[in-house]
Each structure stands twice: as structure tokens, then as C-alpha cells.
Design an enzyme around this catalytic site. Structure first.
Site, mmCIF file in Angstrom:
data_model
loop_
_atom_site.group_PDB
_atom_site.id
_atom_site.type_symbol
_atom_site.label_atom_id
_atom_site.label_comp_id
_atom_site.label_asym_id
_atom_site.label_seq_id
_atom_site.Cartn_x
_atom_site.Cartn_y
_atom_site.Cartn_z
ATOM 1 N N ASN A 346 -16.608 -17.805 74.099
ATOM 2 C CA ASN A 346 -17.639 -16.850 73.302
ATOM 3 C C ASN A 346 -17.516 -15.258 73.990
ATOM 4 O O ASN A 346 -18.570 -14.942 74.433
ATOM 5 C CB ASN A 346 -18.828 -17.251 73.213
ATOM 6 C CG ASN A 346 -19.692 -16.806 71.809
ATOM 7 O OD1 ASN A 346 -19.012 -15.928 71.336
ATOM 8 N ND2 ASN A 346 -20.949 -17.327 71.589
ATOM 9 N N HIS A 377 -29.691 -17.045 70.649
ATOM 10 C CA HIS A 377 -29.113 -18.436 69.975
ATOM 11 C C HIS A 377 -30.141 -19.202 69.036
ATOM 12 O O HIS A 377 -29.671 -19.548 68.157
ATOM 13 C CB HIS A 377 -28.865 -19.347 70.980
ATOM 14 C CG HIS A 377 -27.484 -19.277 71.577
ATOM 15 N ND1 HIS A 377 -27.117 -18.171 72.662
ATOM 16 C CD2 HIS A 377 -26.089 -19.715 71.485
ATOM 17 C CE1 HIS A 377 -25.771 -18.372 73.033
ATOM 18 N NE2 HIS A 377 -25.111 -19.113 72.017
#
Length: 512
Positions: A346, A377
Site C-alpha cells: 500500500n 481504515h
């Protein structure tokens, strides 16, 4: 029965319901993949027929934005309006509050709006669903909004001598128009799965101007052949699509063989030796990664197909299309430290966290960065358990690297031994850390950690306490006072310091 399973989870179009029933996959996932494949085909058309040499930036912005909103509506229905509301609110803040403090307000509002949507989705609608949902694109939009706000603040409210080299490159010297802002946030290439990119690079792509990474001598001769001023992305796209296909096949065929939930099965825990449980933990987490490889590599290929993502040339003259790549699979699977794994997983989110939080937080930036990552998140408790565990693992890994690694650099054999041990330790540490990220809930996550007697937590705390590491400001001072050294040629270009890869870009950043 299939219809009952997929209908409640999908908020978008039901046009592909028959396909969903035939292949026995949730409708929202089918919609997502089909839209990404359509975006891939559209990207080729966008590059060939709406090329900046023959089309105005206004038309390219309008087409990219309208297509992005259409794909969002197809996948998420009216929930796609959240993308416009979040972007509209923060643009109003940018205009009304001025450049001095807008970056702080935009961070609070964008992250707060995202968190509100995540909390309502998790605790009101579909707790524990793994399906695609509208908050996924909002996570990427949040990154873009906050990155843009900080870059405008750097370019219009701070003195240049106070900026880091990376901040100088990305600084924005004028306020984007409303169309440019929505195009950046909601274009069809990145609205469903990202990845995040810098505003300067995106505008350069739309307008056909030079990006910060382009070599001025793009037409230089290499190996007796003249390089094209605008290289074709076709080879890179085909390679990434092959990676997508392989990742998808691995995920569909192997994932169910090693379910993560078995790590907390009572019979499995009672009847399996510890070393076998460690091996199974590694395999179960290894088989969850290909779905991310598929999604992120496909998103990267879509941007490349549109002509976005060129990152210069390798030493052998081959082109690099990794400007906005989100992962490096080989480096992930062969990582010999926690940091190397995170640096290659990521990637664009790691860059966002570094630029928005780590570089700017005056107190304990490591902990602050992990906490921001957990908030970004979502609202599942497992996310917070993962990132809180990640803090102590990171501190321990840093302590080991600073204090132990120098003793193994005397010979290639000792270095190989160190790399082998740290590879195994890194893989187990990563798997141990991210199990709650997959299990989501507190109960199952604590049950897993209890089955391991919280052993990694205890070891990491002891290592972090026992092995001293210089504070960050002292390490930075040592770096500034040390003699300037050339970058290690063994490092990939994307892993080198910004000064090594973007050394002559300041003037370009000023005129972007």
C-alpha cells in the site's frame, strides 16, 4: 438462495445479477470488477482519442469526472453522492478559511466525514461484510483531499526554506478550480480503487505537461536507439494484467484451503504443535494477499493505459510505469524487516501517512502515524488492535536493526544468515500483527493472541526497552552532519531518497 445472499449487500445496479448468480460471487464484487474492466478499455480510448495534443484540458477533466461518477453510481447507487458531499465540503473550506489553517480543517472534516460513514456502515448496515462498499473509494478521496490541502498550504502559506525537498516538489502554488478539484478526486481511473497520486502529477497528465519525475532529456539516445518522447504503456499494462490474472486464480483456488478463522479453532489450537501453527498462520495470511494484489495492480494498469504513471527510465533504458504503483510484490514476499514490508505494501497510503502525519508530527510520530492509519481504515476494533500491535513491533524491529544488524555485515555468509532469520521473523511478525485486521472483532482477535500467549507483544516490548535507539531528532541530526554519500545502486529507484530521484524538480514544481 443466491439472490438472498447478494441483494442486501449491494447498493448499486442489479443489471449484472444473472452473472452474479452464475459465478456465485456477490453482486457488488461483480459490479466492481466489470466497472474496472470497462475503465481499462475506456482508459485506452482516453489516451488515444482525447490526447492532450488534440483535446483541451477542460474536455479531459469533464470526461474523466463524468465517467468516474457514472462508474461510482453503477457500483454504489445513491451512496456515491457521499463522494460529492465530502469533496464539496472540503473545497468550500479551502475557499472560505484561507491557506493558513485550511489543511487542519480539511483533515478533520474529511477524516470525520469518512469515519461517520464507516461507523454507520459497520454498526448499522453490514458488520463483518467483506464486500466492496462505498467507504472504500471515500478512503482514497480522503487521502487526496488532505494531501491537496497540505500541499496548497506548503506552496502558498509557508516559506520555501522551511520545506523539505519532498514538500518543495509537491507544493501547489495556485488554488485549483472546482472542475480540477472534482476531476482529481473523482476521475474514472481512480475513483473505485485509487491509487492516490499527487495533484501536480495529475494536472500534468491532464494538460500534457512535464511531471516532476520526467527527464528533460527524454529523447536522449540509449543503446544506439532514440527514445520516444512519449513511451507506450502497452507492455507495462499487459504485464500487470498478467499479474492480476495470476493473483485472482491463486486467490480463488487457494484461499479456502487455508481459512484464517482456523487459527482460533479450539480443536486446531489444542491438537497442533506450536511450530505447525506458526506455519499455518503464515500460509493462511499469505493466501489473503492475492486479492489485494489483484485490485491494486488492476487499478495501476488502468492509470497506465490512460497514459498516467510513467516514472522515467531504468539504467538499461527500459521504461518505468510505477509512479503511482501501490505495491511491489517481490519485495513484499521477500521482505527482511517490518519496515521493508510496510514500505512496499500500500505504497501510496504509506506516502500519504508520511507526508501528512509522520513528517509533521512533533511528538512520537510513529505512534501518531499508526493511530491515523487505524482511524483511516475504519471502525472495526480489529484495525486498532493491528495498528497498536504494529507500533510495538515497529519499535522492536528498529531496535534490532540498529543494534544487531551491524554485527552480521562482516561477511556475505553472515549477512545471508541474518537475512534468512529476519525474513522468517518478519513474515511471522506481519501475520501475527494483521490477524485482527482480518478477524475484525475484539473477541476472536484476543483469542488468537491469547493462543500465542501474547508472545510477540512481550518480546517486542522487551526488545524495545533493552536495545537503545537514538531519538528521531538525533538520528536526523546525524544524517545532516554525515558526509554526503551516493545512493546505494542496489536499491530500486523508488526506494532511493527523494533527492536521488527528483533532484532537479524544484523548478518544475513551481511551474506546475
Amino acid at each position: 438462495m443466491a439472490t438472498e445472499r447478494v441483494s442486501p449487500a449491494c447498493t448499486g445496479s442489479s443489471l449484472l445479477q444473472p452473472i452474479s448468480q452464475i459465478i456465485n460471487l456477490p453482486l457488488d464484487q461483480v459490479n466492481f470488477v466489470v466497472c474496472q474492466l470497462c475503465a481499462l478499455l475506456t482508459a485506452f480510448w482516453f489516451r488515444l482519442y482525447l490526447h492532450p495534443n488534440r483535446t483541451s484540458p477542460f474536455v479531459r477533466h469533464v470526461v474523466a469526472t463524468l465517467l468516474g461518477l457514472y462508474f461510482a453510481l453503477f457500483c454504489f447507487g445513491w451512496y456515491a453522492l457521499h463522494f460529492l458531499v465530502q469533496s464539496g465540503l472540503t473545497y468550500g473550506i479551502m475557499i472560505l478559511t484561507g491557506v493558513e489553517h485550511m489543511h487542519k480543517y480539511c483533515l478533520v472534516v474529511a477524516l470525520g466525514y469518512l469515519s461517520f460513514c464507516q461507523i454507520t456502515r459497520v454498526y448499522v448496515f453490514d458488520y463483518g461484510m467483506y464486500s466492496a462498499d462505498f467507504t472504500g473509494p471515500m478512503m482514497v478521496i480522503t487521502q487526496k483531499i488532505t494531501s491537496l490541502a497540505f500541499e496548497i498550504h506548503d506552496g502558498m502559506a509557508r516559506e520555501e526554506e522551511h520545506l523539505t525537498p519532498g514538500q518543495k516538489i509537491l507544493a501547489i502554488r495556485r488554488m485549483p478550480s472546482l472542475l480540477e478539484y472534482f476531476s482529481y478526486n473523482c476521475n474514472f481511473m481512480g475513483i473505485l480503487a485509487g491509487p492516490t497520486c499527487s495533484y501536480n502529477d495529475y494536472i500534468a497528465f491532464i494538460e500534457g505537461g512535464p511531471c516532476r519525475h520526467r527527464e528533460l532529456e527524454a529523447n536522449r539516445k540509449t543503446n544506439g536507439k532514440l527514445k520516444q518522447s512519449e513511451p507506450s504503456p502497452n507492455t507495462a499494462v499487459v504485464g500487470k494484467l498478467a499479474t492480476c490474472f495470476f493473483s485472482l486464480m491463486v486467490f480463488l483456488s487457494v484461499c479456502k484451503v487455508f481459512p484464517v478463522e482456523r487459527n482460533i479453532d479450539n480443536d486446531f489450537i489444542a491438537s497442533t504443535p506450536f511450530y505447525a501453527r506458526a506455519v499455518y498462520l503464515y500460509l493462511s495470511m499469505l493466501t489473503t494477499r492475492p486479492k489485494y494484489y489483484f485490485v491494486w495492480t488492476l487499478a495501476d494498469a488502468i492509470n497506465n493505459a490512460a497514459g498516467f504513471g510513467f516514472n522515467g527510465y531504468n539504467m538499461d533504458g527500459s521504461t518505468r510505469w510505477d509512479l503511482i504503483s501501490n505495491l511491489r510484490i517481490t519485495d513484499i514476499e521477500l521482505a527482511t524487516s517490518f519496515k521493508v514490508f510496510l514500505d512496499n505494501w500500500n505504497i501510496q497510503t504509506a506516502h500519504w501517512l508520511k507526508r501528512v502525519c509522520y513528517e509533521r508530527c512533533p511528538y512520537n510520530p510513529t505512534a501518531a502515524t499508526f493511530i491515523l492509519s487505524a482511524m483511516w481504515h475504519g471502525a472495526y476494533p480489529g484495525y486498532y488492535l493491528t495498528f497498536l500491535t504494529g507500533i510495538v513491533v515497529t519499535l522492536a524491529a528498529r531496535a534490532v536493526r540498529h543494534n544487531v544488524r551491524p554485527y552480521f555485515l562482516g561477511s556475505p555468509a553472515h549477512k545471508l544468515l541474518y537475512d534468512t532469520i529476519t525474513w522468517a521473523a518478519t513474515q511471522i511478525a506481519i501475520c501475527y500483527t494483521v490477524v485482527p485486521f482480518v478477524l475484525l472483532s475484539v473477541g476472536p482477535s484476543i483469542k488468537f493472541y491469547r493462543s500465542w500467549c501474547f508472545s510477540l507483544h512481550i518480546c517486542c516490548v522487551l526488545l524495545a526497552v533493552a536495545l537503545p535507539v537514538k531519538p528521531r531528532h538525533l538520528r536526523l541530526k546525524d544524517q545532516h552532519t554525515a558526509p554526503l554519500q551516493a545512493p546505494d545502486p542496489a536499491l530500486a529507484p523508488a526506494q532511493r531518497p527523494l533527492e536521488a530521484t527528483d533532484g532537479n524538480c524544484n523548478q518544475k514544481a513551481k511551474t506546475s
